[in-house]
Design a protein around this motif. Structure first.
Motif, PDB file in Angstrom:
ATOM      1  N   LEU A 106       0.834  -1.203   0.000  1.00 20.28           N
ATOM      2  CA  LEU A 106       0.000   0.000   0.000  1.00 20.28           C
ATOM      3  C   LEU A 106       0.866   1.250   0.000  1.00 20.28           C
ATOM      4  N   VAL A 107       1.926   1.269   0.817  1.00 15.31           N
ATOM      5  CA  VAL A 107       2.829   2.423   0.828  1.00 15.31           C
ATOM      6  C   VAL A 107       3.467   2.609  -0.545  1.00 15.31           C
ATOM      7  N   LEU A 108       3.940   1.530  -1.147  1.00 15.07           N
ATOM      8  CA  LEU A 108       4.539   1.642  -2.480  1.00 15.07           C
ATOM      9  C   LEU A 108       3.535   2.184  -3.495  1.00 15.07           C
ATOM     10  N   ARG A 112       3.719   5.731  -5.740  1.00 15.42           N
ATOM     11  CA  ARG A 112       4.050   5.312  -7.109  1.00 15.42           C
ATOM     12  C   ARG A 112       4.501   6.490  -7.984  1.00 15.42           C
ATOM     13  N   ASP A 113       3.818   7.623  -7.880  1.00 15.88           N
ATOM     14  CA  ASP A 113       4.122   8.773  -8.737  1.00 15.88           C
ATOM     15  C   ASP A 113       5.041   9.798  -8.065  1.00 15.88           C
ATOM     16  N   THR A 114       5.593   9.446  -6.903  1.00 15.57           N
ATOM     17  CA  THR A 114       6.469  10.356  -6.170  1.00 15.57           C
ATOM     18  C   THR A 114       7.903  10.210  -6.661  1.00 15.57           C
ATOM     19  N   GLU A 117      13.580  11.987  -5.330  1.00 12.72           N
ATOM     20  CA  GLU A 117      14.086  13.001  -4.394  1.00 12.72           C
ATOM     21  C   GLU A 117      13.057  13.377  -3.316  1.00 12.72           C
ATOM     22  N   ARG A 118      11.820  12.916  -3.457  1.00  6.50           N
ATOM     23  CA  ARG A 118      10.805  13.241  -2.453  1.00  6.50           C
ATOM     24  C   ARG A 118      10.322  11.995  -1.713  1.00  6.50           C
ATOM     25  N   ARG A 119      11.153  10.951  -1.688  1.00  7.07           N
ATOM     26  CA  ARG A 119      10.747   9.690  -1.056  1.00  7.07           C
ATOM     27  C   ARG A 119      11.425   9.499   0.308  1.00  7.07           C
TER      28      ARG A 119
END
Length: 203
Positions: A106-108, A112-114, A117-119
């Motif tokens: 669910l987290v992945l 998905r569209d992140t 650099e923002r993960r």
């Protein structure tokens, strides 16, 4: 003479982790028991708004029910892009408590569209020690890193396969247990409790 401490969990990996940390720090004369080693008692649901509240409530219930010094932790994953979630809901993020695979997926999916650099994320652990009629202490440990796009590794549990700690190329699930102990959020929190546990031995 050994001192008994109850770690309020049935998670064998958590028990082994605390035992390893105590042994490494010369506290092998502390015997760590788990919930399966004591008579059953009513366990309150984790309803706290913070890791600290949940850890203290679990440790308090265990100490009052058994009369033993009790340690409890509450930990989870805080994802920057998800405003700190799943947080205290980490173990039941996908709906069913303890379904690691569903929670991780669910987290992945939510990231998905992140872009990479923002993960950013952090594993967070609050650990509490309650000594009946004497002491309550709560400490916190954090472990910063990033969330990768596909799971890697078979060590650890929970979100370990998708978390790469800062300064590492490997996921938390690819680290050896001794490496994880020295760096992880839970390891940091439990080490912060060591002076208080050492006092139990020397009383």
């Amino acid at each position: 003479m050994t001192t008994k401490v109850l770690l309020a969990t049935r998670n064998a990996k958590k028990l082994e982790e605390l035992r390893r940390i105590l042994l490494k720090r010369g506290l092998g004369d502390i015997t760590v028991l788990g919930l399966s080693d004591v008579d059953e008692f009513p366990e309150a649901p984790e309803t706290g708004a913070t890791f600290e509240e949940n850890a203290l409530a679990k440790a308090y219930d265990a100490a009052m029910a058994t009369g033993l010094p009790a340690v409890a932790d509450d930990s989870g994953l805080s994802v920057d892009e998800l405003n700190g979630m799943p947080g205290v809901l980490s173990a039941r993020w996908a709906g069913q408590h303890g379904d690691d695979e569903a929670n991780l997926r669910l987290v992945l999916s939510q990231l998905r569209d992140t872009p990479d650099e923002r993960r950013g994320a952090a594993f967070v652990c609050a650990a509490a020690l309650v000594v009946p009629d004497r002491e309550e202490v709560v400490v916190r440990g954090e472990w910063r890193g990033t969330i990768i796009r596909e799971p890697r590794g078979t060590n650890g549990f929970g979100y370990d396969p998708i978390f790469v700690p800062e300064g590492e190329q490997r996921t938390s699930a690819e680290l050896e247990p001794s490496e994880k102990d020295s760096a992880s959020h839970r390891g940091r929190a439990l080490r912060s409790l060591l002076p208080h546990l050492r006092d139990l031995v020397h009383d």
